[in-house]
Motif scaffolding. Structure first.
Motif, PDB file in Angstrom:
ATOM      1  N   ARG A  43      -7.909  60.044  20.946  1.00 28.40           N
ATOM      2  CA  ARG A  43      -8.948  61.027  21.209  1.00 28.40           C
ATOM      3  C   ARG A  43     -10.000  60.942  20.115  1.00 28.40           C
ATOM      4  O   ARG A  43      -9.684  60.893  18.934  1.00 28.40           O
ATOM      5  N   GLY A  44     -11.256  60.906  20.487  1.00 31.12           N
ATOM      6  CA  GLY A  44     -12.345  60.811  19.534  1.00 31.12           C
ATOM      7  C   GLY A  44     -12.744  59.387  19.192  1.00 31.12           C
ATOM      8  O   GLY A  44     -13.690  59.165  18.457  1.00 31.12           O
ATOM      9  N   THR A  47     -16.271  58.572  20.446  1.00 29.97           N
ATOM     10  CA  THR A  47     -17.281  59.218  19.615  1.00 29.97           C
ATOM     11  C   THR A  47     -17.516  58.428  18.341  1.00 29.97           C
ATOM     12  O   THR A  47     -18.657  58.233  17.916  1.00 29.97           O
ATOM     13  N   TYR A  50     -19.564  55.373  19.208  1.00 33.92           N
ATOM     14  CA  TYR A  50     -20.980  55.711  19.388  1.00 33.92           C
ATOM     15  C   TYR A  50     -21.659  55.928  18.030  1.00 33.92           C
ATOM     16  O   TYR A  50     -22.805  55.519  17.837  1.00 33.92           O
ATOM     17  N   ALA A  51     -20.967  56.556  17.108  1.00 34.01           N
ATOM     18  CA  ALA A  51     -21.552  56.791  15.786  1.00 34.01           C
ATOM     19  C   ALA A  51     -21.804  55.474  15.063  1.00 34.01           C
ATOM     20  O   ALA A  51     -22.861  55.278  14.445  1.00 34.01           O
TER      21      ALA A  51
END
Length: 88
Positions: A43-44, A47, A50-51
């Protein structure tokens, strides 16, 4: 007319103390299934990807700005635009 200001005492934060050590009995035992669930949880991850991609794009944009500010590149682009806009 005078302005009266009332000073309000400011509460200071308590001195930071290191957290008390937890007794060993407070921690759950680390079993294979618990370790797998903890360390393989993704999870994450999207993200974070993308960062990283955004930081790479910003770095590339900064490099392009530095290159585009050089006189040689500016001259080449100006000449390219002039040739494109002239009618023969």
């Amino acid at each position: 007319m005078s302005v009266v200001r009332r000073l309000v005492p400011v509460r200071r934060a308590a001195a930071s103390r290191p957290p008390a050590a937890l007794p060993e009995s407070a921690l759950p035992p680390l079993t294979t299934s618990h370790a797998r669930a903890t360390f393989l949880d993704e999870r994450g991850a999207a993200t974070a990807e993308y960062a990283i991609a955004t930081m790479a794009a910003v770095a590339f944009a900064g490099l392009l700005v530095v290159i585009m500010r050089s006189d040689e590149v500016r001259g080449i682009l100006t000449d390219l635009v002039r040739r494109a806009l002239t009618v023969q």
